[in-house]
Design an enzyme around this catalytic site. Structure first.
Site, PDB file in Angstrom:
ATOM      1  N   ARG A 229      -7.126   3.259  26.673  1.00  0.00           N
ATOM      2  CA  ARG A 229      -6.483   2.057  27.196  1.00  0.00           C
ATOM      3  C   ARG A 229      -5.896   1.285  26.018  1.00  0.00           C
ATOM      4  O   ARG A 229      -6.490   1.226  24.941  1.00  0.00           O
ATOM      5  CB  ARG A 229      -7.478   1.174  27.959  1.00  0.00           C
ATOM      6  CG  ARG A 229      -7.925   1.751  29.291  1.00  0.00           C
ATOM      7  CD  ARG A 229      -6.801   1.754  30.316  1.00  0.00           C
ATOM      8  NE  ARG A 229      -7.220   2.228  31.629  1.00  0.00           N
ATOM      9  CZ  ARG A 229      -7.096   3.479  32.051  1.00  0.00           C
ATOM     10  NH1 ARG A 229      -6.580   4.398  31.236  1.00  0.00           N
ATOM     11  NH2 ARG A 229      -7.490   3.820  33.257  1.00  0.00           N
ATOM     12  N   GLU A 258       2.036  -2.979  29.638  1.00  0.00           N
ATOM     13  CA  GLU A 258       2.918  -1.883  30.057  1.00  0.00           C
ATOM     14  C   GLU A 258       3.758  -2.292  31.257  1.00  0.00           C
ATOM     15  O   GLU A 258       3.190  -2.728  32.260  1.00  0.00           O
ATOM     16  CB  GLU A 258       2.068  -0.639  30.391  1.00  0.00           C
ATOM     17  CG  GLU A 258       1.290  -0.137  29.202  1.00  0.00           C
ATOM     18  CD  GLU A 258       0.285   0.963  29.541  1.00  0.00           C
ATOM     19  OE1 GLU A 258      -0.242   1.585  28.609  1.00  0.00           O
ATOM     20  OE2 GLU A 258       0.023   1.192  30.740  1.00  0.00           O
ATOM     21  N   HIS A 277       2.785   6.261  28.668  1.00  0.00           N
ATOM     22  CA  HIS A 277       1.640   6.390  29.586  1.00  0.00           C
ATOM     23  C   HIS A 277       1.833   7.591  30.524  1.00  0.00           C
ATOM     24  O   HIS A 277       1.766   7.462  31.754  1.00  0.00           O
ATOM     25  CB  HIS A 277       1.443   5.111  30.395  1.00  0.00           C
ATOM     26  CG  HIS A 277       0.042   4.957  30.906  1.00  0.00           C
ATOM     27  ND1 HIS A 277      -0.586   3.744  31.023  1.00  0.00           N
ATOM     28  CD2 HIS A 277      -0.865   5.879  31.357  1.00  0.00           C
ATOM     29  CE1 HIS A 277      -1.805   3.902  31.510  1.00  0.00           C
ATOM     30  NE2 HIS A 277      -2.007   5.197  31.722  1.00  0.00           N
TER      31      HIS A 277
END
Length: 310
Positions: A229, A258, A277
């Site tokens: 994370r 994000e 991601h």
């Protein structure tokens, strides 16, 4: 039963099928749902499916028909679990679907830092090889992984899968985990590792775990990989360590926000490889995710809910 999928696009942009989900009820699928439309779109839902759309207490209170919340993710911080529990609404997640893909992506980031395949391919396409007087050249130091030590922080399924790949490359492996009996103390792992790979959950204990203090304990020039994370890193401290050379390179698939803010310090840091991601997003992993989400919903309808997180 009315099924509403609030944000299905990232899970299935069109290369998978919703047919199994649609077979379980009257199914309405939205690619994305902005916050101001969440209640309107979910109002008639008996069964609500979400990935990243926030389902706070105010949203849950405004949905009188709601019986079930299914997540298209492993993480469940987008749902107010207490509010759902107070309504006797189970919340389910999708565990362990992306183990192989995330471990693979961790090494994709690491290999780019070591072999710089992307950079050299761009150089060749730019004409540098055609202009070279030698049969070969390299623009960055090339690093062999065999014999190096990888320290893995977080030793769940993904951490263990990453360790297996590391050993296949001839690396030595250390790991740090609160749940592992043979865990290496964190300070010892940081000091001994040529590569530190993060696979821990985001908790109060791991928030900004990698910061100026912990980086100073690492071997100068060590490489850092983050597919866990974003907030596990103090991003400015990491950028500063890259600038000073204390860190030799960083590969990150996740950032603290994000999509990232334009002034995120890692976006302009040297020797930093960032992907958007996508470690979880292989076709195979998304197929497993969708299949498990359907199975979760089917189990609930049969009166035997599973993967309940509240």
């Amino acid at each position: 039963m009315n099924i509403v999928i609030l944000d299905g696009y990232t899970t299935n942009p069109g290369d998978l099928s919703w047919a199994d989900m649609q077979s379980l009820g009257n199914c309405t699928i939205f690619d994305y749902t902005p916050a101001e439309l969440t209640i309107e779109r979910a109002r008639d839902a008996d069964l609500l499916i979400s990935n990243k759309t926030l389902l706070g207490a105010d949203v849950i209170a405004a949905l009188p028909k709601l019986q079930y919340i299914g997540l298209l993710s492993t993480g469940y911080n987008v749902v107010d679990l207490a509010a759902a529990r107070a309504r006797n609404v189970p919340v389910t997640n999708v565990p362990a679907y992306g183990t192989a893909s995330v471990a693979q992506h961790s090494f994709a980031l690491l290999l780019e830092l070591c072999a710089h395949v992307g950079q050299h391919s761009e150089s060749v396409r730019a004409g540098d090889w055609a202009k070279s007087r030698d049969f070969c050249y390299w623009k960055m130091p090339l690093v062999e992984l065999a014999g190096k030590t990888m320290g893995i922080i977080g030793y769940g399924a993904i951490g263990r899968a990453t360790a297996d790949i590391a050993r296949a490359f001839g690396m030595h492996v250390l790991h740090h985990s609160r749940s592992s009996a043979d865990s290496t103390p964190l300070d010892d792992l940081l000091a001994a590792s040529d590569v530190v790979s993060l696979h821990c959950p985001l908790t109060d204990d791991t928030h900004e775990l990698i910061n100026r203090t912990t980086i100073a304990k690492m071997e100068p020039g060590a490489l850092l990989i983050n597919t866990a994370r974003g907030p596990v890193l103090h991003e400015q401290d990491v950028a500063d360590a890259l600038a000073s050379g204390q860190l030799g390179g960083v590969g990150a698939d996740v950032l603290s926000t994000e999509p990232p803010a334009a002034d995120n310090p890692l976006l302009r840091a040297k020797n930093c490889v960032i992907t958007p991601h996508i470690a979880w997003a292989s076709h195979e992993a998304r197929g497993r995710l969708l299949a498990i989400a359907v199975d979760n919903l089917r189990a609930f309808l049969q009166g035997e809910p599973k993967n309940v997180v509240n």
